[in-house]
Scaffold this motif. Structure first.
Motif, short mmCIF file in Angstrom:
data_model
loop_
_atom_site.label_atom_id
_atom_site.label_comp_id
_atom_site.label_asym_id
_atom_site.label_seq_id
_atom_site.Cartn_x
_atom_site.Cartn_y
_atom_site.Cartn_z
N PRO A 107 0.83 -1.21 0.00
CA PRO A 107 0.00 0.00 0.00
C PRO A 107 0.86 1.26 0.00
CG PRO A 107 -0.57 -1.45 1.84
CD PRO A 107 0.67 -1.99 1.21
N GLN A 108 0.27 2.34 -0.46
CA GLN A 108 0.99 3.61 -0.51
C GLN A 108 1.35 4.07 0.90
OE1 GLN A 108 -0.85 6.41 -3.06
NE2 GLN A 108 0.42 8.11 -2.39
N GLY A 109 2.61 4.49 1.09
CA GLY A 109 3.08 4.95 2.39
C GLY A 109 3.76 3.87 3.21
N CYS A 110 3.67 2.62 2.80
CA CYS A 110 4.31 1.53 3.54
C CYS A 110 5.70 1.26 2.97
CB CYS A 110 3.46 0.27 3.45
SG CYS A 110 1.90 0.43 4.33
N ARG A 168 10.19 2.41 -0.07
CA ARG A 168 8.91 2.95 0.39
C ARG A 168 8.09 3.36 -0.81
NH1 ARG A 168 6.59 8.12 2.32
NH2 ARG A 168 8.44 9.13 1.52
N THR A 184 5.71 5.71 -2.54
CA THR A 184 5.31 7.10 -2.34
C THR A 184 4.11 7.49 -3.18
OG1 THR A 184 6.88 7.80 -4.03
CG2 THR A 184 7.63 7.84 -1.73
N GLY A 190 5.53 -1.60 7.53
CA GLY A 190 4.19 -1.04 7.63
C GLY A 190 4.16 0.40 7.17
N ASP A 191 3.35 1.21 7.81
CA ASP A 191 3.21 2.61 7.44
C ASP A 191 4.47 3.37 7.85
OD1 ASP A 191 2.00 4.79 6.34
OD2 ASP A 191 0.85 5.29 8.14
N ASP A 202 6.85 6.94 7.19
CA ASP A 202 6.92 8.26 6.57
C ASP A 202 8.38 8.69 6.41
OD1 ASP A 202 7.49 8.68 9.20
OD2 ASP A 202 6.02 10.27 9.52
#
Length: 101
Positions: free
Chosen positions: A19-22, A38, A40, A88-89, A91
């Motif tokens: 998923p986006q952001g992971c 990651r 983005t 996982g998530d 940033d």
């Protein structure tokens, strides 16, 4: 831990479903070199190389196979096993001063 021989297909499959952001962290057996990936955007990845060389790449999914092939040769030249961690998530802060696992 995954075999280096099957690492390319395994990582590409994980990145396609990521998923986006992971993020995914790939490390050597000794955990002293790493490649951090990651997602983005829908088709964009931020790749941070931290080992023999320190570099950062912005790559679409279509160019990921070629980049991973060169990074595996540079960062994991004699490794037979690669550790793959699902972060996982994640940033931008996770890329800067992350702890050694």
């Amino acid at each position: 831990m995954i075999d280096k021989a099957t690492a390319m297909t395994t990582v590409l499959r994980k990145l396609d479903k990521l998923p986006q952001g992971c993020a995914i962290d790939l490390r050597t057996y000794k955990r002293n070199r790493s490649v951090l990936i990651r997602r983005t955007g829908p088709d964009e990845f931020d790749v941070v190389e931290d080992g023999f060389f320190q570099d950062r790449f912005l790559v679409p999914l279509s160019g990921m196979k070629k980049l991973l092939k060169t990074l595996f040769k540079k960062e994991f030249p004699r490794s037979t096993k690669i550790r793959a961690y699902d972060l996982g998530d994640a940033d931008e802060r996770d890329f800067e001063g992350r702890k050694t696992l």
